[in-house]
Design a protein around this motif. Structure first.
Motif, PDB file in Angstrom:
ATOM      1  N   ASP A   1      43.770 110.000  83.057  1.00  0.00           N
ATOM      2  CA  ASP A   1      44.742 110.424  84.070  1.00  0.00           C
ATOM      3  C   ASP A   1      45.809 109.391  84.387  1.00  0.00           C
ATOM      4  OD1 ASP A   1      43.216 112.660  84.206  1.00  0.00           O
ATOM      5  OD2 ASP A   1      42.605 112.442  86.296  1.00  0.00           O
ATOM      6  N   LEU A   2      45.474 108.116  84.295  1.00  0.00           N
ATOM      7  CA  LEU A   2      46.378 107.079  84.802  1.00  0.00           C
ATOM      8  C   LEU A   2      46.856 106.105  83.736  1.00  0.00           C
ATOM      9  CD1 LEU A   2      44.350 106.254  88.052  1.00  0.00           C
ATOM     10  CD2 LEU A   2      46.167 107.960  87.759  1.00  0.00           C
ATOM     11  N   GLY A   3      46.305 106.184  82.535  1.00  0.00           N
ATOM     12  CA  GLY A   3      46.692 105.232  81.492  1.00  0.00           C
ATOM     13  C   GLY A   3      46.247 103.820  81.814  1.00  0.00           C
ATOM     14  N   ILE A   4      45.142 103.690  82.555  1.00  0.00           N
ATOM     15  CA  ILE A   4      44.618 102.382  82.955  1.00  0.00           C
ATOM     16  C   ILE A   4      43.416 102.017  82.087  1.00  0.00           C
ATOM     17  CG2 ILE A   4      43.367 101.169  84.793  1.00  0.00           C
ATOM     18  CD1 ILE A   4      45.204 102.450  86.808  1.00  0.00           C
ATOM     19  N   TYR A   5      43.404 100.781  81.598  1.00  0.00           N
ATOM     20  CA  TYR A   5      42.324 100.263  80.761  1.00  0.00           C
ATOM     21  C   TYR A   5      41.780  99.006  81.423  1.00  0.00           C
ATOM     22  CZ  TYR A   5      44.248 103.633  77.536  1.00  0.00           C
ATOM     23  OH  TYR A   5      44.676 104.808  76.989  1.00  0.00           O
ATOM     24  N   VAL A   6      40.480  98.789  81.312  1.00  0.00           N
ATOM     25  CA  VAL A   6      39.800  97.770  82.117  1.00  0.00           C
ATOM     26  C   VAL A   6      39.323  96.605  81.267  1.00  0.00           C
ATOM     27  CG1 VAL A   6      37.900  97.336  83.725  1.00  0.00           C
ATOM     28  CG2 VAL A   6      39.049  99.570  83.727  1.00  0.00           C
ATOM     29  N   ALA A   7      39.613  95.405  81.730  1.00  0.00           N
ATOM     30  CA  ALA A   7      39.070  94.178  81.149  1.00  0.00           C
ATOM     31  C   ALA A   7      38.324  93.423  82.240  1.00  0.00           C
ATOM     32  CB  ALA A   7      40.176  93.305  80.571  1.00  0.00           C
ATOM     33  N   ASN A   8      37.239  92.747  81.852  1.00  0.00           N
ATOM     34  CA  ASN A   8      36.381  91.976  82.754  1.00  0.00           C
ATOM     35  C   ASN A   8      35.734  92.892  83.804  1.00  0.00           C
ATOM     36  OD1 ASN A   8      34.986  89.901  83.910  1.00  0.00           O
ATOM     37  ND2 ASN A   8      36.775  88.604  84.282  1.00  0.00           N
ATOM     38  N   LEU A   9      34.913  93.785  83.302  1.00  0.00           N
ATOM     39  CA  LEU A   9      34.161  94.720  84.137  1.00  0.00           C
ATOM     40  C   LEU A   9      32.770  94.165  84.413  1.00  0.00           C
ATOM     41  CD1 LEU A   9      33.535  97.628  85.321  1.00  0.00           C
ATOM     42  CD2 LEU A   9      32.836  98.234  82.976  1.00  0.00           C
ATOM     43  N   PHE A  10      32.309  94.319  85.640  1.00  0.00           N
ATOM     44  CA  PHE A  10      30.907  94.052  85.992  1.00  0.00           C
ATOM     45  C   PHE A  10      30.346  95.354  86.544  1.00  0.00           C
ATOM     46  CE2 PHE A  10      27.213  92.858  88.348  1.00  0.00           C
ATOM     47  CZ  PHE A  10      26.714  91.706  87.742  1.00  0.00           C
ATOM     48  N   ASP A  11      29.419  95.956  85.791  1.00  0.00           N
ATOM     49  CA  ASP A  11      28.816  97.222  86.185  1.00  0.00           C
ATOM     50  C   ASP A  11      27.514  96.932  86.923  1.00  0.00           C
ATOM     51  OD1 ASP A  11      27.453  99.689  86.307  1.00  0.00           O
ATOM     52  OD2 ASP A  11      28.413 100.409  84.477  1.00  0.00           O
ATOM     53  N   THR A  12      27.490  97.201  88.220  1.00  0.00           N
ATOM     54  CA  THR A  12      26.288  96.924  89.012  1.00  0.00           C
ATOM     55  C   THR A  12      25.116  97.814  88.603  1.00  0.00           C
ATOM     56  OG1 THR A  12      27.222  98.374  90.733  1.00  0.00           O
ATOM     57  CG2 THR A  12      27.498  95.996  91.016  1.00  0.00           C
ATOM     58  N   GLY A  13      25.407  98.956  88.017  1.00  0.00           N
ATOM     59  CA  GLY A  13      24.336  99.795  87.496  1.00  0.00           C
ATOM     60  C   GLY A  13      23.614  99.119  86.343  1.00  0.00           C
ATOM     61  N   GLN A  14      24.369  98.467  85.458  1.00  0.00           N
ATOM     62  CA  GLN A  14      23.755  97.722  84.355  1.00  0.00           C
ATOM     63  C   GLN A  14      22.978  96.522  84.867  1.00  0.00           C
ATOM     64  OE1 GLN A  14      23.656  98.679  81.109  1.00  0.00           O
ATOM     65  NE2 GLN A  14      24.614 100.550  81.909  1.00  0.00           N
ATOM     66  N   ALA A  15      23.460  95.884  85.940  1.00  0.00           N
ATOM     67  CA  ALA A  15      22.735  94.763  86.536  1.00  0.00           C
ATOM     68  C   ALA A  15      21.399  95.239  87.105  1.00  0.00           C
ATOM     69  CB  ALA A  15      23.582  94.118  87.628  1.00  0.00           C
ATOM     70  N   ALA A  16      21.392  96.398  87.760  1.00  0.00           N
ATOM     71  CA  ALA A  16      20.149  96.937  88.304  1.00  0.00           C
ATOM     72  C   ALA A  16      19.151  97.213  87.186  1.00  0.00           C
ATOM     73  CB  ALA A  16      20.439  98.212  89.095  1.00  0.00           C
ATOM     74  N   ARG A  17      19.644  97.685  86.061  1.00  0.00           N
ATOM     75  CA  ARG A  17      18.767  97.950  84.918  1.00  0.00           C
ATOM     76  C   ARG A  17      18.232  96.642  84.337  1.00  0.00           C
ATOM     77  NH1 ARG A  17      18.937 103.054  82.839  1.00  0.00           N
ATOM     78  NH2 ARG A  17      20.430 104.464  83.811  1.00  0.00           N
ATOM     79  N   ALA A  18      19.081  95.645  84.233  1.00  0.00           N
ATOM     80  CA  ALA A  18      18.642  94.362  83.685  1.00  0.00           C
ATOM     81  C   ALA A  18      17.559  93.731  84.553  1.00  0.00           C
ATOM     82  CB  ALA A  18      19.827  93.418  83.548  1.00  0.00           C
ATOM     83  N   LEU A  19      17.639  93.951  85.861  1.00  0.00           N
ATOM     84  CA  LEU A  19      16.640  93.428  86.787  1.00  0.00           C
ATOM     85  C   LEU A  19      15.417  94.336  86.899  1.00  0.00           C
ATOM     86  CD1 LEU A  19      19.036  92.266  89.638  1.00  0.00           C
ATOM     87  CD2 LEU A  19      17.662  90.777  88.152  1.00  0.00           C
ATOM     88  N   ASN A  20      15.490  95.498  86.242  1.00  0.00           N
ATOM     89  CA  ASN A  20      14.394  96.466  86.274  1.00  0.00           C
ATOM     90  C   ASN A  20      14.024  96.838  87.709  1.00  0.00           C
ATOM     91  OD1 ASN A  20      12.543  98.170  84.998  1.00  0.00           O
ATOM     92  ND2 ASN A  20      10.890  96.650  85.093  1.00  0.00           N
ATOM     93  N   LEU A  21      15.045  97.117  88.522  1.00  0.00           N
ATOM     94  CA  LEU A  21      14.809  97.532  89.894  1.00  0.00           C
ATOM     95  C   LEU A  21      14.153  98.917  89.918  1.00  0.00           C
ATOM     96  CD1 LEU A  21      18.137  96.389  91.624  1.00  0.00           C
ATOM     97  CD2 LEU A  21      15.937  95.204  91.528  1.00  0.00           C
ATOM     98  N   PRO A  22      13.509  99.276  91.022  1.00  0.00           N
ATOM     99  CA  PRO A  22      12.825 100.586  91.084  1.00  0.00           C
ATOM    100  C   PRO A  22      13.742 101.759  90.793  1.00  0.00           C
ATOM    101  CG  PRO A  22      12.162  99.203  92.923  1.00  0.00           C
ATOM    102  CD  PRO A  22      13.271  98.479  92.241  1.00  0.00           C
TER     103      PRO A  22
END
Length: 467
Positions: A211-232
């Protein structure tokens, strides 16, 4: 030929249709028209490939991407089923990111402010989005979330963008500023010196491109962090409750974000998605740094040397792979119906599957033409029940009157396109029932089966942790 019939006394009544869209009522009385009907550039729902048009990138962003053979990001994305579209315009920039120490470590989480103590701005004018851009240029990190509408659009479209810094909250009206946001914010999202914190970013990065023609560099996905920590749990609602003792109002999960003016409860719900996220980012990074868990070899093998070989680096790498995705329009092939059929967990005979295939193709074509979702043309449950056919006959030696009554009853369940176009549905079924698809009851290997095999051996990159 199956002729449509009107239902008599004691039978399921046809739902009354209101005016407003090709399908009937809007999902909210505050939505007086479909936003896309007023756009200068209409959605291209054709079968032609999506044309990527990056916005707001300077000379550094316009530099050519690294060759595919040398780009570990692209190789990993392709193994996960992504990357078949053109190379990402920031591929080299993402691969060669230089991480400052503050991006990798956190000694103490910066406390979040209360809603009342945090300035809030609703941005719906061009001067407003330019002012927001000026503020973000002075920040080194900000949180982002998006609200998308997909029921009454074939490809979907963005309605809101939520942004939070350490000191301010913003909601950007993507309907009012569809053409202005990309040029104003595209360069900021592409700036690798700024961290963009998004939770469950798989869909968000694609919506920004679409929609906006926006591309992302240097992303931190907190969902991936939760998975890496094996949260409940990995969802944002869990992280908000776990780290911030904040409970979201689940009543708004399926809200119609096209509504204008935006009601106060929806505004607060949307604002909360990013208001706490930078504090959660700090807490997650502290826990990642404290862990000495080994990083999977499958993650390490493609990592460039500038990505730390620890859990923080693994999350940054997983986030980078997600950010490399390139938006593609929904595809349609002669066998697309099979993937959808397998997901329904039903077993059809050859004639039933032929009807399923015919109706599946019909609803996709109508949805593209009307710019509506396939579900809004013919709901999934309707598709399955129509394909199953009348009781006793199941489209084998069927009685035309019984078949027409079956179509009328099923189509009347929903106030969608099929409810008022039963004759078309009957014609599709009559044409399809003449065909046999002999492998209908057998599971065959195909794209979905291969995707499942990859998913079983790769760390998850799904968007299931979004809620």
């Amino acid at each position: 030929r199956i002729q449509p019939v009107r239902l008599g006394a004691g039978q399921m009544p046809r739902t009354k249709r209101r005016q407003g869209t090709p399908l009937g009522p809007h999902s909210s009385p505050a939505v007086v028209s479909r936003p896309q009907d007023a756009w200068d550039v209409k959605p291209d729902n054709s079968y032609a490939p999506f044309v990527h048009s990056p916005r707001g990138l300077g000379p550094e962003g316009a530099a050519g991407p690294s060759p595919a053979s040398d780009d570990g990001l692209l190789a990993r994305a392709q193994r996960l089923g992504y990357g078949s579209a053109p190379l990402h315009p920031l591929s080299r920039a993402v691969r060669d990111l230089e991480f400052e120490e503050w991006m990798l470590r956190c000694d103490q989480a910066q406390a979040f402010r209360s809603f009342k103590g945090t300035p809030f701005t609703y941005v719906d004018t061009e001067p407003g989005v330019r002012a927001l851009a000026a503020k973000l240029k002075r920040e080194r990190i900000f949180a982002v979330d998006l609200e998308n509408h997909s029921l009454h659009s074939y490809q979907g479209f963005l309605c809101l963008m939520q942004i939070s810094t350490r000191t301010e909250d913003f909601i950007v009206d993507c309907l009012a500023l569809r053409r202005e946001i990309g040029p104003a914010l595209g360069g900021i999202f592409a700036d690798g010196t700024k961290v963009k914190v998004i939770h469950g970013a798989n869909s968000d990065v694609l919506w920004l491109q679409r929609d906006l023609g926006i591309y992302v560099a240097n992303l931190f996905d907190t969902g991936q962090a939760a998975r890496a920590l094996n949260l409940p749990k990995f969802g944002l609602a869990f992280l908000l409750q776990h780290y911030c003792n904040y409970n979201t109002d689940k009543r708004h999960q399926m809200a119609d974000w096209r509504v204008r003016p935006l009601p106060g409860p929806l505004s607060l719900y949307a604002r909360a998605d990013t208001h706490f996220l930078l504090y959660i980012y700090d807490r997650l990074k502290m826990e990642l740094s404290a862990r000495r868990s080994e990083v999977l070899d499958s993650v390490l093998e493609d990592m460039p040397p500038n990505y730390p070989k620890d859990l923080v680096g693994a999350v940054l790498w997983q986030s980078a792979v997600i950010s490399l995705q390139m938006y593609e329009k929904p595809a349609f092939t002669e066998t697309s119906y099979l993937d959808y059929y397998y997901k329904q967990r039903v077993t059809f005979d050859p004639k039933q599957l032929a009807v399923f295939a015919g109706l599946f193709a019909w609803r996709d074509a109508k949805a593209r033409d009307l710019d509506e979702s396939p579900e809004a043309v013919l709901a999934r449950t309707q598709l399955v029940d129509l394909s199953r056919g009348p009781k006793k006959t199941n489209w084998n030696g069927h009685n035309a009157k019984a078949a027409a009554l079956h179509v009328a009853k099923v189509c009347a369940r929903k106030d969608n396109f099929s409810a008022s176009h039963q004759e078309e549905v009957c014609e599709v079924i009559a044409s399809s029932v003449k065909q046999d698809i002999s492998h209908g009851s057998k599971r065959v290997s195909g794209p979905s089966a291969e995707r499942e095999r990859r998913a079983a051996t790769e760390p998850s990159l799904t968007g299931e942790d979004k809620c």
